[in-house]
Design an enzyme around this catalytic site. Structure first.
Site, PDB file in Angstrom:
ATOM      1  N   PHE A 146       0.857  -1.195   0.000  1.00 56.55           N
ATOM      2  CA  PHE A 146       0.000   0.000   0.000  1.00 56.55           C
ATOM      3  C   PHE A 146       0.883   1.232   0.000  1.00 56.55           C
ATOM      4  O   PHE A 146       1.651   1.464   0.928  1.00 56.55           O
ATOM      5  CB  PHE A 146      -0.957   0.053   1.205  1.00 56.55           C
ATOM      6  N   ASP A 233       9.266   3.161   2.030  1.00 56.36           N
ATOM      7  CA  ASP A 233       8.059   3.926   2.352  1.00 56.36           C
ATOM      8  C   ASP A 233       7.824   3.765   3.854  1.00 56.36           C
ATOM      9  O   ASP A 233       7.284   2.756   4.311  1.00 56.36           O
ATOM     10  CB  ASP A 233       6.870   3.403   1.543  1.00 56.36           C
ATOM     11  N   LYS A 262       2.304  11.207   7.146  1.00 52.66           N
ATOM     12  CA  LYS A 262       1.465  10.949   8.322  1.00 52.66           C
ATOM     13  C   LYS A 262       1.908  11.738   9.569  1.00 52.66           C
ATOM     14  O   LYS A 262       1.625  12.913   9.653  1.00 52.66           O
ATOM     15  CB  LYS A 262       1.368   9.449   8.571  1.00 52.66           C
TER      16      LYS A 262
END
Ligand SMILES: *Cc1c(COP(=O)(O)O)cnc(C)c1O
Length: 414
Positions: A146, A233, A262
């Site tokens: 993802f 990531d 985030k």
């Protein structure tokens, strides 16, 4: 099993449902306030937050130092665009590159934009430095990855809901199984057009898939041997979530390109970044990449403060210690459980796997009962529940949460 939602919450849920796109399926609870590890719904019922907005609020809801910075900077200057310099961006860049140990930082806003940026940098590096013929650069990605929702990123998703009917898909990506060094090695040997290997150190959305010890360091090593960029990531795994500043810090696996997002703003505004050393980052020259909001003074001031809070408040060590305690306690519970198969994770990024087929509603139903019992979590990918509280959680609070979780699970034991 689902408790009927009261009319006040129903009012807000219907507003979203009737006037919004149906791109999410939220747990039925309507929140109005947050502080530290706690959230309150519109009826003033208090909950432990066990999702942390997908790890975007590692520093806890409305952290006073981050909110103070947000307020004071927003009264001075919020946006200049990169047409001009501002007095916050450089200071933030210096702080962050020093903290993570890179030459340069490229500021963006959302996680997906930072992933796109990393893809662009590595392709351009491949075409201009490595010497691959233009338009032939390939990037290796993993099954069940993802990395976000843009057209290019969903092109290399293996989740049909994320990708079907959104084509034509962007070419240039090769899939291999996650946690499989031989596949990586074979692909690198057989294809000379590879520029990068894009990987999550732990696959968060896929259900907190933790690779074997040594996977990341071996991957980094064979990438280096093949002159291929190791791109991590760390949007979800970074910033203390797994008990280290970066999840790649557990091994000798320094990313050539590091992607953050985030919690980089402590959950206040979208802030993401790509970090790399000059020989790689300098393939981007003026006019070749950018973002109107990327690197704005408000984001820069807030991001620096959000990073400082991680160390000032000792959140990284807290995440490591309490994560270990949490998994130990859940493992003790599992010994006599029929409903939970296993717990896995690192630091405070954990998940339990429910003992039921992946089509069943059991995980969802457990999350509804957890909500009723005062704890908010969400199923991810079938019958898996992720547990990722803000890193400000204390020992006594996590003890309290463990008793809520065990009490709830007991209701589902056969
Ligand atoms: C959330 C996430 C993204 C996407 O970030 P957005 O801010 O939602 O675009 C990318 N990669 C990982 C690992 C994530 O967890």
């Amino acid at each position: 099993m689902q408790k009927i939602i009261d009319s006040i919450q129903n009012h807000y849920i219907n507003l979203e449902y009737n006037f919004g796109a149906h791109d999410y399926n939220p747990l039925p609870v309507v929140l109005k306030k947050g502080e530290g590890v706690f959230l309150w719904d519109v009826n003033d019922k208090k909950y432990y937050d066990f999702l942390s907005s997908y790890s975007a609020v590692n520093q806890g809801h409305c952290h006073p130092k981050i909110i103070d910075e947000l307020i004071s900077q927003s009264k001075k200057l919020t946006l200049t665009s990169r047409a001009f310099h501002n007095d916050k961006l450089g200071d933030y860049m210096k702080f962050a590159t020093n903290l993570f140990g890179y030459d340069r930082l490229l500021p963006m806003n959302t996680g997906a934009e930072a992933v796109e940026t990393a893809i662009k940098i590595s392709r351009k590096w491949g075409h201009t430095i490595k010497g691959i013929d233009e338009n032939n650069a390939q990037i290796i990605v993993c099954h069940n990855n993802f990395h976000g929702r843009t057209t290019t990123i969903i092109s290399f998703s293996s989740h049909s809901g994320s990708k079907d009917f959104f084509g034509p898909h962007t070419p240039g990506f090769i899939h291999i199984p996650y946690n499989d060094i031989n596949s990586l090695n074979n692909t690198l040997i057989s294809n000379k057009n590879i520029v990068g290997f894009l990987v999550e150190p732990i696959q968060g959305e896929a259900g907190v898939n933790v690779p074997e010890d040594g996977y990341l360091s071996k991957a980094k090593k064979i990438c280096s041997e093949n002159n291929v960029l190791f791109i991590a990531d760390e949007i979800q795994t970074g910033l203390g979530r797994t008990g280290k500043l970066l999840a790649t810090d557990y091994e000798d696996a320094r990313p050539d390109i590091l992607i953050l997002g985030k919690a980089l703003s402590g959950g206040t505004i979208p802030v993401s970044a790509v970090l790399s050393d000059s020989p790689i980052m300098d393939v981007i020259q003026p006019g070749q990449h950018g973002s109107t909001f990327g690197g704005n003074p408000l984001a820069s001031a807030v991001a620096k403060q959000a990073l400082k809070v991680l160390t000032d408040d000792n959140l990284i060590e807290n995440s490591r210690k309490l994560g270990e305690y949490f998994r130990n306690e859940i493992n003790n519970y599992i010994k006599s459980s029929n409903i939970v198969k296993l717990v896995r994770g690192k630091g405070l990024l954990n998940a339990i796997v429910i003992n039921d087929n992946s089509e069943s509603q059991t995980a969802w139903n457990i999350c509804l009962r957890l909500r009723d019992n005062g704890l908010l979590a969400k199923p991810t990918h079938g019958n898996i529940i992720r547990f990722s509280p803000p890193l400000v959680i204390t020992y006594n609070q996590i003890k309290d949460c463990l008793s809520i979780i065990k009490k709830t699970l007991k209701e589902f034991e056969l």
